[in-house]
Design a protein around this motif. Structure first.
Motif, PDB file in Angstrom:
ATOM      1  N   PRO A 249     101.341 133.177  42.601  1.00 13.70           N
ATOM      2  CA  PRO A 249     101.629 133.363  41.176  1.00 13.70           C
ATOM      3  C   PRO A 249     102.793 134.343  41.002  1.00 13.70           C
ATOM      4  CG  PRO A 249      99.304 133.765  41.673  1.00 13.70           C
ATOM      5  CD  PRO A 249     100.034 133.703  42.978  1.00 13.70           C
ATOM      6  N   VAL A 250     103.671 134.060  40.063  1.00 10.12           N
ATOM      7  CA  VAL A 250     104.851 134.911  39.853  1.00 10.12           C
ATOM      8  C   VAL A 250     105.116 135.074  38.359  1.00 10.12           C
ATOM      9  CG1 VAL A 250     106.028 134.337  42.013  1.00 10.12           C
ATOM     10  CG2 VAL A 250     106.316 132.870  40.009  1.00 10.12           C
ATOM     11  N   ASP A 251     106.000 136.051  38.035  1.00  6.84           N
ATOM     12  CA  ASP A 251     106.551 136.171  36.682  1.00  6.84           C
ATOM     13  C   ASP A 251     107.930 135.525  36.710  1.00  6.84           C
ATOM     14  OD1 ASP A 251     104.441 137.535  35.549  1.00  6.84           O
ATOM     15  OD2 ASP A 251     105.241 139.511  36.087  1.00  6.84           O
ATOM     16  N   VAL A 252     108.201 134.697  35.731  1.00  2.00           N
ATOM     17  CA  VAL A 252     109.510 134.043  35.657  1.00  2.00           C
ATOM     18  C   VAL A 252     110.266 134.582  34.441  1.00  2.00           C
ATOM     19  CG1 VAL A 252     110.727 131.850  35.510  1.00  2.00           C
ATOM     20  CG2 VAL A 252     108.503 131.975  36.656  1.00  2.00           C
ATOM     21  N   VAL A 253     111.496 135.044  34.681  1.00  5.84           N
ATOM     22  CA  VAL A 253     112.299 135.610  33.591  1.00  5.84           C
ATOM     23  C   VAL A 253     113.424 134.650  33.254  1.00  5.84           C
ATOM     24  CG1 VAL A 253     113.744 137.522  32.855  1.00  5.84           C
ATOM     25  CG2 VAL A 253     111.883 137.924  34.460  1.00  5.84           C
ATOM     26  N   ILE A 254     113.551 134.350  31.990  1.00  3.06           N
ATOM     27  CA  ILE A 254     114.712 133.577  31.536  1.00  3.06           C
ATOM     28  C   ILE A 254     115.306 134.298  30.325  1.00  3.06           C
ATOM     29  CG2 ILE A 254     115.547 131.381  30.624  1.00  3.06           C
ATOM     30  CD1 ILE A 254     112.393 130.967  32.252  1.00  3.06           C
ATOM     31  N   ARG A 255     116.586 134.675  30.450  1.00  2.15           N
ATOM     32  CA  ARG A 255     117.247 135.391  29.361  1.00  2.15           C
ATOM     33  C   ARG A 255     117.482 134.438  28.182  1.00  2.15           C
ATOM     34  NH1 ARG A 255     116.797 140.820  30.035  1.00  2.15           N
ATOM     35  NH2 ARG A 255     117.335 141.434  32.161  1.00  2.15           N
ATOM     36  N   PRO A 256     117.357 134.926  26.957  1.00  2.00           N
ATOM     37  CA  PRO A 256     117.486 134.049  25.783  1.00  2.00           C
ATOM     38  C   PRO A 256     118.823 133.307  25.731  1.00  2.00           C
ATOM     39  CG  PRO A 256     116.723 136.236  25.130  1.00  2.00           C
ATOM     40  CD  PRO A 256     117.050 136.313  26.593  1.00  2.00           C
ATOM     41  N   GLU A 257     119.888 133.940  26.237  1.00  3.70           N
ATOM     42  CA  GLU A 257     121.202 133.286  26.145  1.00  3.70           C
ATOM     43  C   GLU A 257     121.408 132.247  27.250  1.00  3.70           C
ATOM     44  OE1 GLU A 257     120.630 136.392  26.925  1.00  3.70           O
ATOM     45  OE2 GLU A 257     121.923 137.133  28.533  1.00  3.70           O
ATOM     46  N   ASP A 258     120.460 132.168  28.209  1.00  9.68           N
ATOM     47  CA  ASP A 258     120.624 131.241  29.328  1.00  9.68           C
ATOM     48  C   ASP A 258     119.934 129.898  29.105  1.00  9.68           C
ATOM     49  OD1 ASP A 258     122.111 133.059  30.671  1.00  9.68           O
ATOM     50  OD2 ASP A 258     120.453 133.855  31.865  1.00  9.68           O
ATOM     51  N   VAL A 259     119.337 129.721  27.923  1.00 13.84           N
ATOM     52  CA  VAL A 259     118.641 128.462  27.644  1.00 13.84           C
ATOM     53  C   VAL A 259     119.552 127.599  26.763  1.00 13.84           C
ATOM     54  CG1 VAL A 259     116.569 127.402  26.680  1.00 13.84           C
ATOM     55  CG2 VAL A 259     116.439 129.686  27.715  1.00 13.84           C
ATOM     56  N   ASP A 260     119.767 126.365  27.182  1.00 14.67           N
ATOM     57  CA  ASP A 260     120.557 125.453  26.359  1.00 14.67           C
ATOM     58  C   ASP A 260     119.634 124.665  25.449  1.00 14.67           C
ATOM     59  OD1 ASP A 260     122.951 126.191  27.453  1.00 14.67           O
ATOM     60  OD2 ASP A 260     122.767 124.775  29.132  1.00 14.67           O
ATOM     61  N   VAL A 261     120.080 124.505  24.208  1.00 15.57           N
ATOM     62  CA  VAL A 261     119.311 123.687  23.271  1.00 15.57           C
ATOM     63  C   VAL A 261     119.854 122.261  23.346  1.00 15.57           C
ATOM     64  CG1 VAL A 261     118.720 123.319  20.849  1.00 15.57           C
ATOM     65  CG2 VAL A 261     118.870 125.654  21.775  1.00 15.57           C
ATOM     66  N   VAL A 262     118.948 121.312  23.600  1.00 12.59           N
ATOM     67  CA  VAL A 262     119.356 119.906  23.730  1.00 12.59           C
ATOM     68  C   VAL A 262     118.410 119.048  22.877  1.00 12.59           C
ATOM     69  CG1 VAL A 262     120.333 120.172  26.041  1.00 12.59           C
ATOM     70  CG2 VAL A 262     117.894 119.648  25.790  1.00 12.59           C
ATOM     71  N   PRO A 263     118.762 117.800  22.641  1.00 12.57           N
ATOM     72  CA  PRO A 263     117.822 116.938  21.903  1.00 12.57           C
ATOM     73  C   PRO A 263     116.480 116.866  22.630  1.00 12.57           C
ATOM     74  CG  PRO A 263     119.974 115.901  22.085  1.00 12.57           C
ATOM     75  CD  PRO A 263     120.036 117.140  22.898  1.00 12.57           C
ATOM     76  N   ALA A 264     115.405 116.658  21.878  1.00 14.09           N
ATOM     77  CA  ALA A 264     114.046 116.762  22.418  1.00 14.09           C
ATOM     78  C   ALA A 264     113.824 115.862  23.634  1.00 14.09           C
ATOM     79  CB  ALA A 264     113.029 116.436  21.331  1.00 14.09           C
ATOM     80  N   ASP A 265     114.382 114.636  23.625  1.00 19.04           N
ATOM     81  CA  ASP A 265     114.113 113.718  24.726  1.00 19.04           C
ATOM     82  C   ASP A 265     114.893 114.085  25.983  1.00 19.04           C
ATOM     83  OD1 ASP A 265     116.350 113.202  23.236  1.00 19.04           O
ATOM     84  OD2 ASP A 265     116.422 111.077  23.811  1.00 19.04           O
ATOM     85  N   LYS A 266     115.895 114.985  25.879  1.00 16.17           N
ATOM     86  CA  LYS A 266     116.686 115.369  27.048  1.00 16.17           C
ATOM     87  C   LYS A 266     116.228 116.698  27.631  1.00 16.17           C
ATOM     88  CE  LYS A 266     120.741 112.593  26.359  1.00 16.17           C
ATOM     89  NZ  LYS A 266     121.424 112.516  25.050  1.00 16.17           N
ATOM     90  N   GLY A 267     115.282 117.340  26.992  1.00 14.05           N
ATOM     91  CA  GLY A 267     114.881 118.678  27.417  1.00 14.05           C
ATOM     92  C   GLY A 267     113.914 118.665  28.587  1.00 14.05           C
ATOM     93  N   MET A 268     113.964 119.762  29.408  1.00 13.04           N
ATOM     94  CA  MET A 268     112.958 119.936  30.453  1.00 13.04           C
ATOM     95  C   MET A 268     111.655 120.353  29.802  1.00 13.04           C
ATOM     96  SD  MET A 268     115.438 122.146  32.793  1.00 13.04           S
ATOM     97  CE  MET A 268     116.066 121.564  34.336  1.00 13.04           C
ATOM     98  N   LEU A 269     111.782 121.136  28.731  1.00 16.04           N
ATOM     99  CA  LEU A 269     110.625 121.531  27.939  1.00 16.04           C
ATOM    100  C   LEU A 269     110.941 121.164  26.500  1.00 16.04           C
ATOM    101  CD1 LEU A 269     110.168 125.177  29.267  1.00 16.04           C
ATOM    102  CD2 LEU A 269     108.837 123.163  29.965  1.00 16.04           C
ATOM    103  N   THR A 270     109.901 120.986  25.705  1.00 16.34           N
ATOM    104  CA  THR A 270     110.143 120.795  24.276  1.00 16.34           C
ATOM    105  C   THR A 270     109.315 121.797  23.500  1.00 16.34           C
ATOM    106  OG1 THR A 270     108.397 119.146  24.209  1.00 16.34           O
ATOM    107  CG2 THR A 270     110.654 118.317  24.395  1.00 16.34           C
TER     108      THR A 270
END
Lengths: 374, 289
Positions: free
Chosen positions: A272-293
């Motif tokens: 188990p780990v903690d995963v950090v993702i900075r807010p500016e490092d996430v790209d906003v894409v259309p819902a069907d193209k996202g890894m997460l929605t």
């Protein structure tokens, strides 16, 4: 470029009234560096500074200066000068005499004092203020006098205890670059205490992040920001989304129901780990193209970007993006492998990095509280 | 529209401040009355008697007659200066010591310093006399030990001791107040810049507590120079100070006018010394911010 170690703390502990402030701290400070001790109030950063300055004595552990043990050397025999919080300029002396104070004690000839004081006042842009009473100066001017008063003695190390805390934002920015310039020009080691992470990142060569009497992480501003060692550092330095995950294999991390490519490895299988993702490092894409929605729960216009809070299966992420997304719409999140930073679980896991209860107003209030406590 | 209604309901600032002024002036009336009746009027009487002879005619003779009391004046000033100096030498370190104690210890020490002040000055002086007199506690003890008794009562030393004993709290308290107001950061800053303990004392603590010293010196010097009771009791009537002389002169109707002149001169002396003290504190800029 390896610089020699100037100050070294070895296993330093300190308690006040039975309350541990510093717990077994070890720290090396290199010559000619700008080092910032960063942390929330009560983390022990000011106490560390005061131990280096000689105003407090550690309960246990040693302090070395240039290789010599100085734990019991009084402040007036240390090659260290301090810029105090709220300056502590002598109210019975004018600007000139405040700056000349240290030189007079060393019985410096009057002519030399005059030259050196003038030189210092020129450096801090206070030429012509010699005869002014310090009580008639503005906060920024007093700040400059305090810096001149300390630097005129040519210390090996200058200690600065939240020196910009009392100044307004604009002045603070100006003084930050000025301090950095002075540090480069004089080549004096600066040890700077602040709870302002922006200040720490923009000025320092080395940042020492402290919390609860421990050093959490030591590193360059870039390292600290990009490779935080635990959830506390990730959250304290900038904004972070910190998600629970595990590592099915090296360079693979699974969180929020999706397996991502990442750059980290060396963990046990399924650790188990903690995963950090900075807010500016996430790209906003259309819902069907996202890894997460997720569903957008709020959007705030911040001038050069939008701050979007998005609900991904009950966990709220913060995104900083130039793409507008309307509230209540479903968007896709796309994350590059380089943007994912995996950390080992720590005592801070689960305490930070969820924006469920986030609001700008609260953030602002807690900042204010912190300043009052200091 | 809104402005208009505002103007109607709120009284203009000028009249409001005028009202406040009237109120402020009314508040001062009791004190003004008191001042006129008990301070200004007696002063005028003193002035009148000082510059008239026994028949109420204008005259400088009272002032010129004071020449015979030159020695009394010199002795009084010398005694007051010595007592003030001793109070300062004892009081300043004491106040410094007190200010460095814990809050609790400070409170206890304050009470100990204040305690004698709750007792009347005359009674305290009597008590001191009872201790130091020929048949007093100290000398009985000395006699029992087979030693010579100390003739303190009736000596210069006895009178100065009495002044120091009676007025020391007035020196300690203002200095102590100035010390507690002294921000500890100034002391740390001086250590940081290279002061050892003694240098911190002379270069930072003393200049920054000068205002307390000025108040303390004033509060000891003024009562010391005008006392008559201490010199009467502890001087055993053998030592005449200005206060004693004035008292004696006022007890006899024929010397009333000389007494008034002497009072006047002493008031002027005190006024001059106060002015010098204030000047001193201004120049050094020792006022605590």
């Amino acid at each position: 470029m390896e610089k020699e170690i100037l100050i070294s703390l070895r296993g330093v502990s300190k308690a006040f009234d039975g309350e541990t402030i510093l717990d077994n701290i070890s720290l090396d400070i290199h010559d000619k560096e700008f080092v910032t001790l960063l942390g929330p109030s009560g983390c022990g950063k000011t106490t560390t500074l005061r131990i280096i300055g000689g105003f407090e004595t550690a309960d246990s552990g040693e302090v070395f200066f240039d290789g010599k043990e100085i734990s019991h050397v009084p402040p007036y025999r240390r090659l260290v000068n301090t810029v105090f919080q709220k300056y502590a300029l002598f109210p019975h002396l004018n600007v000139y005499e405040n700056v000349a104070f240290g030189l007079r004690l060393k019985k410096t000839p009057e002519e030399e004092i005059r030259v050196k004081v003038q030189e210092m006042l020129t450096m801090v842009n206070l030429k012509g203020f010699e005869r002014r009473r310090v009580t008639t100066l503005s906060g920024g001017q007093q700040q400059r006098v305090a810096i001149a008063r300390a630097l005129v003695n040519h210390p090996r190390v200058l200690l600065l205890d939240e020196p910009l805390g009392a100044l307004d934002l604009k002045l603070r920015k100006d003084m930050q670059s000025e301090l950095k310039k002075i540090q480069r020009a004089t080549g004096i080691t600066f040890i700077y205490v602040t709870h302002d992470q922006e200040e720490a990142l923009s000025m320092s060569d080395v940042v020492v992040v402290m919390s609860g009497g421990h050093i959490q992480q030591i590193g360059s501003p870039v390292d600290i920001y990009n490779e935080p060692i635990n959830a506390f550092v990730a959250d304290f330095i900038g904004e972070s989304n910190i998600v629970d995950g595990f590592m099915p294999a090296d360079k693979k991390v699974r969180f929020s129901g999706h397996t991502f490519e990442c750059m980290d490895g060396g963990f046990e299988k399924n650790e188990p780990v903690d995963v950090v993702i900075r807010p500016e490092d996430v790209d906003v894409v259309p819902a069907d193209k996202g890894m997460l929605t997720g569903v957008v729960s709020s959007v705030t216009f911040k001038g050069d970007y939008y701050e979007i809070i998005v609900d991904v299966d009950g966990f709220k992420w913060m995104l900083e993006t130039s793409d507008y997304a309307a509230p209540d719409t479903t968007i896709g999140l796309y994350i590059e492998p380089e943007a994912i930073h995996v950390m080992k679980k720590s005592e801070f896991s689960g305490q930070f990095g969820d924006y469920s209860s986030f609001s700008d107003e609260l953030e602002h209030l807690s900042d204010l509280e912190e300043e009052e406590e200091e | 529209m809104k402005k208009h209604s505002l103007r109607k309901t709120d009284p203009p600032p000028a009249s409001r401040s005028a009202q406040r002024n009237i109120f402020q002036q009314l508040a001062a009336v009791p004190h003004a009355f008191w001042t006129v009746l008990f301070i200004a009027a007696p002063m005028l009487f003193v002035l009148y008697f000082a510059f008239t002879d026994g028949n109420g005619n204008f005259s400088f003779s009272n002032i010129t007659d004071l020449g015979q009391y030159t020695n009394v004046f010199i002795l009084s000033i010398a005694f007051a200066l010595i007592a003030t100096a001793i109070c300062l030498i004892i009081g300043y370190p004491l106040a410094y010591f007190m200010s460095r104690q814990s809050q609790r210890a400070q409170k206890i020490l304050m009470v100990l310093i204040m305690l004698p002040m709750w007792c009347n000055l005359l009674i305290r002086t009597y008590a001191l006399m009872a201790l130091l007199d020929n048949g007093g506690l100290l000398n009985s003890l000395l006699k029992n030990l087979g030693l010579e008794p100390l003739p303190i009562v009736g000596s210069y030393f006895g009178v100065i001791l009495g002044m120091v004993y009676d007025f020391l709290p007035y020196m300690v308290l203002p200095i102590f107040t100035a010390m507690t107001k002294l921000d500890y950061r100034y002391i740390e800053a001086s250590h940081d810049l290279g002061c050892n303990g003694l240098q911190t004392m002379t270069r930072v603590v003393m200049p920054l507590t000068l205002s307390g010293v000025v108040s303390g010196v004033t509060m000891v010097f003024v009562p010391s120079i005008s006392t008559f009771y201490i010199s009467q009791k502890l001087g055993a009537g053998k030592i005449d100070l200005v206060g004693d002389t004035i008292e004696r002169l006022f007890q006899n109707v024929s010397t009333y006018n000389v007494g008034a002149a002497m009072s006047l001169v002493m008031m002027i002396l005190i006024l001059i010394s106060l002015t010098i003290m204030n000047k001193f504190s201004d120049e050094e800029g020792g006022m605590v911010p």
